[in-house]
Design a protein around this motif. Structure first.
Motif, PDB file in Angstrom:
ATOM      1  N   LEU A  81      52.466  48.955   9.762  1.00 18.20           N
ATOM      2  CA  LEU A  81      54.728  49.052   9.298  1.00 18.20           C
ATOM      3  C   LEU A  81      55.106  49.030   8.432  1.00 18.20           C
ATOM      4  N   LEU A  82      54.140  49.009   7.357  1.00 16.30           N
ATOM      5  CA  LEU A  82      55.198  48.955   6.031  1.00 16.30           C
ATOM      6  C   LEU A  82      55.000  51.097   5.464  1.00 16.30           C
ATOM      7  N   GLU A  83      53.658  51.645   6.628  1.00 16.31           N
ATOM      8  CA  GLU A  83      53.928  53.064   6.273  1.00 16.31           C
ATOM      9  C   GLU A  83      55.743  53.538   7.584  1.00 16.31           C
ATOM     10  N   ASP A  84      54.940  52.587   8.731  1.00 15.25           N
ATOM     11  CA  ASP A  84      56.520  53.559   8.817  1.00 15.25           C
ATOM     12  C   ASP A  84      58.165  52.422   8.984  1.00 15.25           C
ATOM     13  N   ILE A  85      57.892  51.449   8.238  1.00 12.79           N
ATOM     14  CA  ILE A  85      58.940  51.621   7.125  1.00 12.79           C
ATOM     15  C   ILE A  85      59.414  52.024   5.957  1.00 12.79           C
ATOM     16  N   ASN A  86      58.506  52.309   5.649  1.00 12.34           N
ATOM     17  CA  ASN A  86      59.440  53.252   4.432  1.00 12.34           C
ATOM     18  C   ASN A  86      59.557  55.083   5.151  1.00 12.34           C
ATOM     19  N   ARG A  87      58.896  54.982   5.877  1.00 17.87           N
ATOM     20  CA  ARG A  87      59.464  56.290   6.477  1.00 17.87           C
ATOM     21  C   ARG A  87      60.826  56.293   7.403  1.00 17.87           C
ATOM     22  N   VAL A  88      61.297  55.462   7.963  1.00 19.18           N
ATOM     23  CA  VAL A  88      62.869  55.054   8.162  1.00 19.18           C
ATOM     24  C   VAL A  88      63.363  55.180   7.132  1.00 19.18           C
ATOM     25  N   VAL A  89      63.137  54.690   5.875  1.00 16.50           N
ATOM     26  CA  VAL A  89      64.437  54.291   5.008  1.00 16.50           C
ATOM     27  C   VAL A  89      64.019  55.028   3.954  1.00 16.50           C
ATOM     28  N   SER A  90      62.485  56.111   3.788  1.00 14.66           N
ATOM     29  CA  SER A  90      63.252  57.292   3.736  1.00 14.66           C
ATOM     30  C   SER A  90      64.301  58.052   3.965  1.00 14.66           C
TER      31      SER A  90
END
Length: 244
Positions: free
Chosen positions: A189-198
């Motif tokens: 979940l955190l990895e994909d949040i990081n991807r979206v934010v980036s």
């Protein structure tokens, strides 16, 4: 890819043959991601959070009243990320109160109990509530908890997979009791949040021209939580209002 950091300060020590490095985490946090854990009452939301944040499980856990808060700091793709996780009550009488806390959330873990069909049937309602109150780009992880009770299962994994695919959600089955898949679900979940934010930051041009090919470092601001009138929220949420 992932590295876990326990506590604010990591001291250099030998543990199980691995060496940790001594440095102060306060000045090392790159992002603060707000995540909400939602779902019906008694599906194990608090236990999942306790297992992830502190590797603890309480057999005498009681229903959450209102909203509780825990944090966990991890490294994802070279960035130090503080996950700020809000555990929301599942009872109907608290729904109006907790809906206000969706604001600023970048991720949500939607939990149901694989031994309670009703908790899965209500998942669609929770998704609708998220869509109504949270940012449109929020990342949602659907989690079937209590995977250790396989002999009491009433919700086939295939039903959850089908629903997750229809709604564009990630899916995992966990056991807060044994800890199975709890950490991997949160980290995904955190990895994909990081991807979206980036991705949003790049689209908005943040960090372009300063030699940073990823994202400008955005610091979370610490606010007194005791008052209840203000929340500790990452300034990263400003990206969601970018006009680009």
């Amino acid at each position: 890819m992932f590295q876990e950091i326990d506590g604010v300060e990591v001291k250099k020590q030998q543990e199980n043959g691995h060496e940790t490095i001594d440095y102060d985490m306060q000045d090392k946090i790159d992002y603060v991601f707000k995540v909400v854990v939602i779902g019906d009452s008694a599906v194990g939301k608090t236990q999942i959070l306790s297992r992830f944040a502190k590797n603890e499980f309480f057999f005498d856990s009681k229903s959450t009243i209102g909203v509780e808060f825990q944090t966990k700091t991890v490294i994802i793709n070279g960035k130090v990320i503080k996950a700020q996780i809000w555990d929301t009550a599942g009872q109907e009488r608290y729904r109006a109160v907790t809906s206000a806390y969706y604001r600023g959330a970048l991720g949500a873990m939607l939990v149901y109990d694989i031994t309670k069909r009703q908790s899965f049937d209500h998942v669609v309602r929770w998704v609708e509530e998220l869509r109504a109150h949270a940012d449109s780009s929020i990342v949602i992880m659907l989690v079937g908890n209590k995977g250790d009770l396989v002999d009491q299962r009433v919700v086939p994994a295939e039903d959850a997979v089908e629903f997750a695919e229809e709604q564009g959600l990630f899916f995992s089955e966990t056991s807060a009791l044994s800890g199975e898949n709890v950490e991997s679900a949160f980290l995904k979940l955190l990895e994909d949040i990081n991807r979206v934010v980036s991705k949003k930051a790049l689209e908005c041009g943040i960090g372009v021209g300063n030699g940073d090919n990823n994202v400008a470092t955005l610091k979370g601001s610490k606010i007194d939580i005791i008052s209840g009138s203000e929340l500790e929220i990452s300034e990263i949420k400003k990206l969601s209002s970018c006009s680009c």
